[in-house]
Design a protein around this motif. Structure first.
Motif, short mmCIF file in Angstrom:
data_model
loop_
_atom_site.label_atom_id
_atom_site.label_comp_id
_atom_site.label_asym_id
_atom_site.label_seq_id
_atom_site.Cartn_x
_atom_site.Cartn_y
_atom_site.Cartn_z
N ASN A 1 40.45 24.70 4.81
CA ASN A 1 40.76 24.13 3.51
C ASN A 1 42.24 23.77 3.36
OD1 ASN A 1 40.51 23.41 0.84
ND2 ASN A 1 39.62 25.36 0.17
N ASP B 1 37.54 39.30 -7.42
CA ASP B 1 38.47 38.88 -6.37
C ASP B 1 39.88 38.83 -6.96
OD1 ASP B 1 39.76 37.64 -4.25
OD2 ASP B 1 38.19 36.12 -3.96
N HIS C 1 42.51 38.02 -5.13
CA HIS C 1 43.21 36.94 -4.41
C HIS C 1 44.63 37.30 -3.98
CE1 HIS C 1 41.57 32.88 -3.69
NE2 HIS C 1 40.53 33.38 -4.31
N GLU D 1 37.96 42.67 -4.27
CA GLU D 1 38.30 41.90 -3.07
C GLU D 1 39.77 41.52 -3.02
OE1 GLU D 1 35.97 38.35 -2.89
OE2 GLU D 1 37.30 37.41 -1.42
N GLU E 1 39.05 37.39 4.17
CA GLU E 1 38.68 35.98 4.29
C GLU E 1 39.77 35.15 4.97
OE1 GLU E 1 38.01 35.26 0.06
OE2 GLU E 1 39.61 33.79 0.07
N ASP F 1 34.04 25.80 0.92
CA ASP F 1 34.92 25.29 1.98
C ASP F 1 34.49 25.76 3.37
OD1 ASP F 1 35.95 27.71 0.80
OD2 ASP F 1 37.83 27.42 1.84
N GLU G 1 28.36 35.79 0.51
CA GLU G 1 28.84 34.91 -0.58
C GLU G 1 28.19 33.54 -0.41
OE1 GLU G 1 33.03 33.99 -0.42
OE2 GLU G 1 33.12 33.57 -2.57
O1 EZ4 Z 1 39.34 30.71 -3.03
O2 EZ4 Z 1 37.79 29.89 0.04
O3 EZ4 Z 1 35.97 34.81 -2.02
N1 EZ4 Z 1 36.15 33.66 -2.05
C1 EZ4 Z 1 37.31 33.02 -2.23
C2 EZ4 Z 1 37.30 31.54 -2.04
C3 EZ4 Z 1 38.69 30.96 -1.82
C4 EZ4 Z 1 38.61 29.68 -1.06
C5 EZ4 Z 1 39.96 29.21 -0.57
O4 EZ4 Z 1 39.80 28.16 0.32
O5 EZ4 Z 1 38.30 33.65 -2.49
O6 EZ4 Z 1 36.60 30.94 -3.05
#
Ligand code: EZ4
Ligand code: CO
Length: 406
Positions: free
Chosen positions: A37, A214, A216, A240, A266, A320, A343
């Protein structure tokens, strides 16, 4: 059997996908996903300019030897570009081997360990009523488990989520254009708000619905520990990517403070990224995708390593990952013993047309189907009609303008 052609197809049926097609002298061909991505063309070049010439003339049955020669032979190891490229070769070769055997890939991985593959979908909303609507929509589609993300009072972006016309299921859609969008972030506001969101969702939907969230990579270890503790009453399926993934030691601190289950990985691309996390049981789920981890071969090794520590799979599967990478994931999910969850956010109708596939998604559960190989085709004419368009994930800044993790 010998490889006679290795072709890279970049297509954008809504968003960009990179596909490798390997053809043999016996007419059998295989597909692999190399989508990265926001950096798609670098992987396309890696494959086209540096890998494809090495593949011509070799025996496609020698998957492990080919993997090792691409990994060790490049001298420069690991990294998302290299490992996405190697993943595409690995999956295409597994596709060819399984087609030659006349079997769906999962049979070569040991056969089915379960009847079907449970998924989670994405729900998101600017505020709590919008989030409830989104959860109801996912439940109506049959999803057995749901990831929830919301807007934070005072911030504009619903973080980790993009709303666009072609978004399926609230999945993040990269912004098309030469530059990324900029989003805003405030960690303290997030940490105050999230427990109230989970409380509201539990009050509305009850104690049984498996809920995921998540973060992030946006928190420091002590912030992640605080969030994990605050969310304990709501019994998450997982929290996550609570801290930036490069620092494995961060998870030791988080783990010492909370019983909220942790998932990560990820953005990892190597077994070595998990060495401490798995061997010290610092996490509960490994999140790597076939597409970004070097393929089915190394991901299988990760799952076996994780199994020794009672850690389960949770393969990354937003839009993605192309349907080629998704198919490979679903074969693994069906075959391994320590499957946790998959997922799945679905694809646009046009993407489904570019990549017709044997795997099915029925009321929240995936099955790889019985077609020989991974069971995905590439409609090359339709792919060619939808050319690459520059698109990027957002960049995130704190309210004083400092760059923060997205
Ligand atoms: O934002 O894959 O857990 N899933 C994620 C994704 C990410 C994208 C980034 O390219 O965190 O949706
Ligand atoms: Co994630």
């Amino acid at each position: 059997m010998k490889i006679v052609d290795a072709k890279v197809v970049v297509t954008s049926p809504g968003r960009n996908f990179v596909t490798l097609k390997i053809t043999t002298d016996e007419g059998i061909s295989g597909l692999g996903d190399a989508t990265l991505n926001g950096r798609e063309l670098s992987v396309a070049s890696y494959l086209r300019d540096h890998v494809a010439p090495l593949l011509i003339g070799i025996d496609p049955h020698r998957i492990e030897d080919t993997w090792q020669s691409l990994y060790r032979g490049a001298y420069w190891r690991r990294g998302p570009v290299t490992m996405a490229a190697i993943a595409a070769v690995d999956v295409a070769l597994w596709d060819i081997k399984a087609k030659a055997a006349g079997l769906p890939l999962y049979q070569l991985l040991g056969g089915a360990s379960r009847e079907r593959v449970g998924t989670y979908g994405h729900a998101s909303g600017q505020d709590i009523p919008e989030l409830f609507d989104s959860i109801r929509a996912r439940l109506a589609e049959g999803y057995p488990s749901i990831r929830i993300q919301t807007g934070i009072p005072g911030l504009k972006a619903v973080y980790g989520v993009h709303t666009a016309d072609h978004a399926v299921d609230g999945a993040p859609i990269p912004h098309q254009g030469a530059r990324p969008l900029v989003e805003d972030w405030d960690t303290s506001a997030y940490l105050r708000h999230m427990p109230t969101v989970f409380e509201a969702v539990r009050n509305e939907f009850g104690p049984e619905l498996p809920l995921l969230h998540d973060a992030h990579h946006r928190l420091t270890p002590i912030q992640a520990a605080q969030l994990g503790k605050d969310l304990e009453p709501y019994r998450l399926f997982w929290l996550e990517d609570c801290t930036p993934a490069e620092d494995q030691n961060a998870l030791r601190l988080v783990r010492g403070h909370t019983t909220t289950p942790l998932a990560i990985g990820e953005v990892f691309n190597s077994l070595y990224d998990y060495q401490t996390l798995v061997s010290e049981k610092l996490i509960d789920y490994v999140r790597s995708a076939v597409t970004h981890f070097g393929g089915v071969s190394p991901l299988r090794k990760l799952f076996d390593f994780a199994a020794q520590h009672q850690i389960k799979s949770g393969i990354h599967g937003p839009e993605d990952i192309s349907p080629v990478g998704m198919a490979a994931a679903v074969h693994l999910d069906l075959a391994i013993h320590n499957f946790g969850i998959q997922e799945y956010s679905g694809y646009t109708a046009l993407t489904e047309e570019v990549f017709p596939h044997a795997y099915t998604f029925t009321s929240g559960y995936l099955h790889p189907g019985e077609a020989p190989g991974i069971g995905v085709e590439l409609n090359e004419d339709l792919a060619a009609a939808h050319e690459y368009k520059a698109a990027y994930l957002p960049v995130n800044r704190l309210q004083d303008g400092t760059v923060h993790d997205w």
